[in-house]
Design a protein around this motif. Structure first.
Motif, PDB file in Angstrom:
ATOM      1  N   ARG A  73      -2.820  -5.950 -13.784  1.00 13.24           N
ATOM      2  CA  ARG A  73      -3.030  -7.381 -13.602  1.00 13.24           C
ATOM      3  C   ARG A  73      -2.753  -7.726 -12.144  1.00 13.24           C
ATOM      4  O   ARG A  73      -1.770  -7.267 -11.565  1.00 13.24           O
ATOM      5  CB  ARG A  73      -2.113  -8.189 -14.511  1.00 13.24           C
ATOM      6  N   ILE A  74      -3.620  -8.546 -11.584  1.00 12.00           N
ATOM      7  CA  ILE A  74      -3.406  -9.113 -10.258  1.00 12.00           C
ATOM      8  C   ILE A  74      -3.084 -10.585 -10.481  1.00 12.00           C
ATOM      9  O   ILE A  74      -3.821 -11.292 -11.171  1.00 12.00           O
ATOM     10  CB  ILE A  74      -4.656  -8.969  -9.370  1.00 12.00           C
ATOM     11  N   VAL A  75      -1.969 -11.049  -9.915  1.00 16.20           N
ATOM     12  CA  VAL A  75      -1.562 -12.442 -10.044  1.00 16.20           C
ATOM     13  C   VAL A  75      -1.526 -13.047  -8.639  1.00 16.20           C
ATOM     14  O   VAL A  75      -0.796 -12.572  -7.770  1.00 16.20           O
ATOM     15  CB  VAL A  75      -0.176 -12.575 -10.712  1.00 16.20           C
ATOM     16  N   VAL A  76      -2.356 -14.080  -8.441  1.00 18.54           N
ATOM     17  CA  VAL A  76      -2.479 -14.732  -7.137  1.00 18.54           C
ATOM     18  C   VAL A  76      -1.865 -16.119  -7.240  1.00 18.54           C
ATOM     19  O   VAL A  76      -2.188 -16.883  -8.157  1.00 18.54           O
ATOM     20  CB  VAL A  76      -3.968 -14.849  -6.710  1.00 18.54           C
ATOM     21  N   ALA A  77      -0.978 -16.467  -6.299  1.00 19.84           N
ATOM     22  CA  ALA A  77      -0.384 -17.802  -6.255  1.00 19.84           C
ATOM     23  C   ALA A  77      -1.434 -18.753  -5.691  1.00 19.84           C
ATOM     24  O   ALA A  77      -1.725 -18.744  -4.502  1.00 19.84           O
ATOM     25  CB  ALA A  77       0.868 -17.799  -5.385  1.00 19.84           C
ATOM     26  N   ALA A  78      -2.009 -19.554  -6.564  1.00 21.89           N
ATOM     27  CA  ALA A  78      -3.095 -20.465  -6.177  1.00 21.89           C
ATOM     28  C   ALA A  78      -2.666 -21.907  -6.418  1.00 21.89           C
ATOM     29  O   ALA A  78      -3.358 -22.678  -7.077  1.00 21.89           O
ATOM     30  CB  ALA A  78      -4.362 -20.125  -6.953  1.00 21.89           C
ATOM     31  N   ALA A  79      -1.517 -22.268  -5.877  1.00 27.66           N
ATOM     32  CA  ALA A  79      -0.988 -23.613  -6.070  1.00 27.66           C
ATOM     33  C   ALA A  79      -1.940 -24.643  -5.482  1.00 27.66           C
ATOM     34  O   ALA A  79      -2.429 -24.499  -4.365  1.00 27.66           O
ATOM     35  CB  ALA A  79       0.379 -23.735  -5.409  1.00 27.66           C
ATOM     36  N   GLY A  80      -2.219 -25.665  -6.265  1.00 29.24           N
ATOM     37  CA  GLY A  80      -3.077 -26.744  -5.792  1.00 29.24           C
ATOM     38  C   GLY A  80      -4.557 -26.503  -6.012  1.00 29.24           C
ATOM     39  O   GLY A  80      -5.368 -27.392  -5.760  1.00 29.24           O
ATOM     40  N   PHE A  81      -4.942 -25.320  -6.467  1.00 34.20           N
ATOM     41  CA  PHE A  81      -6.355 -25.022  -6.702  1.00 34.20           C
ATOM     42  C   PHE A  81      -6.675 -25.212  -8.179  1.00 34.20           C
ATOM     43  O   PHE A  81      -5.836 -24.987  -9.046  1.00 34.20           O
ATOM     44  CB  PHE A  81      -6.692 -23.585  -6.291  1.00 34.20           C
ATOM     45  N   GLN A  82      -7.893 -25.622  -8.451  1.00 28.67           N
ATOM     46  CA  GLN A  82      -8.387 -25.736  -9.813  1.00 28.67           C
ATOM     47  C   GLN A  82      -9.430 -24.652 -10.033  1.00 28.67           C
ATOM     48  O   GLN A  82      -9.876 -24.004  -9.076  1.00 28.67           O
ATOM     49  CB  GLN A  82      -8.985 -27.116 -10.043  1.00 28.67           C
ATOM     50  N   GLU A  83      -9.842 -24.459 -11.293  1.00 30.15           N
ATOM     51  CA  GLU A  83     -10.783 -23.394 -11.617  1.00 30.15           C
ATOM     52  C   GLU A  83     -12.059 -23.475 -10.795  1.00 30.15           C
ATOM     53  O   GLU A  83     -12.582 -22.464 -10.345  1.00 30.15           O
ATOM     54  CB  GLU A  83     -11.119 -23.419 -13.108  1.00 30.15           C
ATOM     55  N   GLU A  84     -12.572 -24.691 -10.600  1.00 31.74           N
ATOM     56  CA  GLU A  84     -13.830 -24.834  -9.856  1.00 31.74           C
ATOM     57  C   GLU A  84     -13.675 -24.557  -8.355  1.00 31.74           C
ATOM     58  O   GLU A  84     -14.663 -24.388  -7.651  1.00 31.74           O
ATOM     59  CB  GLU A  84     -14.448 -26.222 -10.079  1.00 31.74           C
ATOM     60  N   ASP A  85     -12.433 -24.457  -7.872  1.00 31.58           N
ATOM     61  CA  ASP A  85     -12.181 -24.155  -6.461  1.00 31.58           C
ATOM     62  C   ASP A  85     -12.126 -22.651  -6.195  1.00 31.58           C
ATOM     63  O   ASP A  85     -12.114 -22.227  -5.045  1.00 31.58           O
ATOM     64  CB  ASP A  85     -10.849 -24.762  -6.011  1.00 31.58           C
ATOM     65  N   LEU A  86     -12.060 -21.851  -7.265  1.00 29.01           N
ATOM     66  CA  LEU A  86     -11.878 -20.402  -7.134  1.00 29.01           C
ATOM     67  C   LEU A  86     -13.131 -19.662  -7.567  1.00 29.01           C
ATOM     68  O   LEU A  86     -13.843 -20.102  -8.465  1.00 29.01           O
ATOM     69  CB  LEU A  86     -10.687 -19.951  -7.988  1.00 29.01           C
ATOM     70  N   ASP A  87     -13.371 -18.515  -6.928  1.00 25.21           N
ATOM     71  CA  ASP A  87     -14.526 -17.687  -7.262  1.00 25.21           C
ATOM     72  C   ASP A  87     -14.084 -16.230  -7.259  1.00 25.21           C
ATOM     73  O   ASP A  87     -13.425 -15.779  -6.323  1.00 25.21           O
ATOM     74  CB  ASP A  87     -15.648 -17.914  -6.247  1.00 25.21           C
ATOM     75  N   LEU A  88     -14.453 -15.521  -8.330  1.00 23.50           N
ATOM     76  CA  LEU A  88     -14.168 -14.085  -8.434  1.00 23.50           C
ATOM     77  C   LEU A  88     -15.489 -13.356  -8.484  1.00 23.50           C
ATOM     78  O   LEU A  88     -16.405 -13.777  -9.203  1.00 23.50           O
ATOM     79  CB  LEU A  88     -13.383 -13.775  -9.707  1.00 23.50           C
ATOM     80  N   GLN A  89     -15.571 -12.245  -7.741  1.00 22.92           N
ATOM     81  CA  GLN A  89     -16.808 -11.474  -7.698  1.00 22.92           C
ATOM     82  C   GLN A  89     -16.458  -9.998  -7.526  1.00 22.92           C
ATOM     83  O   GLN A  89     -15.561  -9.651  -6.767  1.00 22.92           O
ATOM     84  CB  GLN A  89     -17.673 -11.958  -6.532  1.00 22.92           C
TER      85      GLN A  89
END
Length: 147
Positions: free
Chosen positions: A50-66
Motif C-alpha cells: 500500500r502507498i499512502v500519500v498525505a493529501a490534506a486539503g485535496f478532494q477526489e476530483e483534484d487527484l489523478d492516478l495513472q
C-alpha cells in the motif's frame, strides 16, 4: 562536483537486470527532487503493498492516478477556491500541485485507491502468472535439447 559512479561491475554476472541499473542511477540523482507531499510505502503481506500519500486539503476530483509502462503516477492539481472573499492570515495547509512517480516491479497491479481523512491509499497486489513462478528442472530428464 558530481558523485556519479558506475554500477556496471555489479551487473557483470547478471542477465536481464538492466532496469535495476536505471533504478539505482535515478535514485542516486534523486530525480523527484521534492518531498511534497509526504508518503509511506507499506507491506501488508508477501504480495500486498500500500502507498499512502498525505493529501490534506485535496478532494477526489483534484487527484489523478495513472499507470503507464510500469510507472504509477499520482498527480494532485491545485484547486481554485473560487472565493475571493477569503484572506488567509496564515495558510499552513499546502494545496500546491504535485506529481509523484513510483516504479512498479513486474507483476504488480494497482487494485484499489481511496481517499479518507486526508490520506490517499493505493492498494497494490503482486500477481505472478504460472509461467513466471519457479519450476523444478529435472536433471537427465525427458526435456528436449536446445539447438
Amino acid at each position: 562536483m558530481t558523485t556519479a559512479f558506475s554500477l556496471a561491475p555489479l551487473f557483470r554476472h547478471s542477465v536481464g537486470f538492466d532496469r535495476f541499473n536505471d533504478l539505482f542511477e535515478s535514485a542516486a540523482r534523486n530525480e523527484a527532487g521534492s518531498s511534497y507531499p509526504p508518503y509511506n510505502v507499506e507491506k501488508h503481506g508477501d504480495d500486498q503493498y500500500r502507498i499512502v500519500v498525505a493529501a490534506a486539503g485535496f478532494q477526489e476530483e483534484d487527484l489523478d492516478l495513472q499507470v503507464e509502462k510500469g510507472v504509477l503516477t499520482v498527480t494532485g492539481g491545485k484547486r481554485d477556491n473560487g472565493s475571493a472573499e477569503v484572506t488567509y492570515l496564515h495558510q499552513g495547509i499546502a494545496q500546491r500541485a504535485f506529481k509523484l512517480s513510483f516504479r512498479l516491479a513486474d507483476h504488480i497491479e494497482v487494485k484499489a485507491a481511496g481517499l479518507a481523512n486526508g490520506l490517499l491509499s493505493i492498494d497494490l497486489l503482486r500477481i505472478v502468472p504460472e509461467e513466471a513462478k519457479a519450476k523444478r528442472i529435472p536433471i537427465n530428464g525427458e526435456q528436449p535439447a536446445l539447438n
